[in-house]
Design a protein around this motif. Sequence first.
Motif, PDB file in Angstrom:
ATOM      1  N   UNK A 200       0.842  -1.192   0.000  1.00 54.50           N
ATOM      2  CA  UNK A 200       0.000   0.000   0.000  1.00 54.50           C
ATOM      3  C   UNK A 200       0.881   1.247   0.000  1.00 54.50           C
ATOM      4  N   UNK A 201       0.537   2.188  -0.874  1.00 60.20           N
ATOM      5  CA  UNK A 201       1.339   3.401  -1.008  1.00 60.20           C
ATOM      6  C   UNK A 201       0.982   4.452   0.042  1.00 60.20           C
ATOM      7  N   UNK A 202      -0.232   4.401   0.580  1.00 65.77           N
ATOM      8  CA  UNK A 202      -0.666   5.404   1.552  1.00 65.77           C
ATOM      9  C   UNK A 202      -1.268   4.716   2.773  1.00 65.77           C
ATOM     10  N   UNK A 203      -0.500   4.613   3.836  1.00 65.79           N
ATOM     11  CA  UNK A 203      -0.989   3.938   5.037  1.00 65.79           C
ATOM     12  C   UNK A 203      -2.197   4.650   5.659  1.00 65.79           C
TER      13      UNK A 203
ATOM     14  N   UNK B 206      -3.340 -15.643   6.833  1.00 64.60           N
ATOM     15  CA  UNK B 206      -2.181 -14.903   7.322  1.00 64.60           C
ATOM     16  C   UNK B 206      -1.992 -13.702   6.394  1.00 64.60           C
ATOM     17  N   UNK B 207      -1.451 -12.601   6.952  1.00 66.50           N
ATOM     18  CA  UNK B 207      -1.378 -11.396   6.133  1.00 66.50           C
ATOM     19  C   UNK B 207      -0.201 -10.526   6.548  1.00 66.50           C
ATOM     20  N   UNK B 208       0.379  -9.876   5.572  1.00 71.78           N
ATOM     21  CA  UNK B 208       1.383  -8.846   5.801  1.00 71.78           C
ATOM     22  C   UNK B 208       0.944  -7.593   5.053  1.00 71.78           C
ATOM     23  N   UNK B 209       1.175  -6.440   5.674  1.00 71.13           N
ATOM     24  CA  UNK B 209       0.912  -5.145   5.053  1.00 71.13           C
ATOM     25  C   UNK B 209       2.267  -4.473   4.889  1.00 71.13           C
ATOM     26  N   UNK B 210       2.588  -4.079   3.672  1.00 71.23           N
ATOM     27  CA  UNK B 210       3.884  -3.488   3.401  1.00 71.23           C
ATOM     28  C   UNK B 210       3.680  -2.083   2.821  1.00 71.23           C
ATOM     29  N   UNK B 211       4.034  -1.046   3.591  1.00 69.65           N
ATOM     30  CA  UNK B 211       3.955   0.306   3.030  1.00 69.65           C
ATOM     31  C   UNK B 211       5.087   0.507   2.014  1.00 69.65           C
TER      32      UNK B 211
ATOM     33  N   UNK C 186       1.882   4.462 -10.682  1.00 72.25           N
ATOM     34  CA  UNK C 186       1.298   5.312  -9.655  1.00 72.25           C
ATOM     35  C   UNK C 186       0.146   4.684  -8.896  1.00 72.25           C
ATOM     36  N   UNK C 187      -0.030   3.366  -8.989  1.00 75.51           N
ATOM     37  CA  UNK C 187      -1.097   2.686  -8.259  1.00 75.51           C
ATOM     38  C   UNK C 187      -0.890   2.807  -6.759  1.00 75.51           C
ATOM     39  N   UNK C 188      -1.976   2.659  -6.004  1.00 76.86           N
ATOM     40  CA  UNK C 188      -1.911   2.716  -4.553  1.00 76.86           C
ATOM     41  C   UNK C 188      -1.902   1.363  -3.877  1.00 76.86           C
ATOM     42  N   UNK C 189      -2.230   0.293  -4.611  1.00 75.30           N
ATOM     43  CA  UNK C 189      -2.399  -1.049  -4.033  1.00 75.30           C
ATOM     44  C   UNK C 189      -1.826  -2.109  -4.968  1.00 75.30           C
ATOM     45  N   UNK C 190      -1.212  -3.114  -4.366  1.00 74.06           N
ATOM     46  CA  UNK C 190      -0.845  -4.353  -5.061  1.00 74.06           C
ATOM     47  C   UNK C 190      -1.010  -5.467  -4.036  1.00 74.06           C
ATOM     48  N   UNK C 191      -1.429  -6.629  -4.504  1.00 74.25           N
ATOM     49  CA  UNK C 191      -1.693  -7.748  -3.597  1.00 74.25           C
ATOM     50  C   UNK C 191      -1.150  -9.023  -4.222  1.00 74.25           C
TER      51      UNK C 191
END
Length: 124
Positions: free
Chosen positions: A78-81, A101-106, A113-118
Amino acid sequence: MTFIETPNAPKPGGHYSQAVVHGDLVFISGILPITPSGEKLTEATVLEQMQQVLKNLDAILEAAGSTREKVLKVTVFIADMEAWGLVNQLYTHFFGDHRPARSIVPVLPLHYGFGIELEAVAIV
């Protein structure tokens, strides 16, 4: 090993597969907010981008013989926490009672210029 490519998700933009199935596992490549027809949702809100990413995830899981209920691990870039709370609400609604299970990576802004990738790992 089986390489997955479905027309119901965007075509890979480089030298990779949408997903790879090996044994009982499916490894899903980073999914960007791009429609199956190739429209890049760069001007969309982060929530609209996340909605498209999750639609793409469902399509790839289906093509691999899996479902969202079989997802083991998710990594969200995520580009914008500041947007995480809203993204997490959509994520929670998408998975319901299932809690992979999950990880969030700023990160800095992503491709185009996308804000999200999964990316995800699931069982088939």
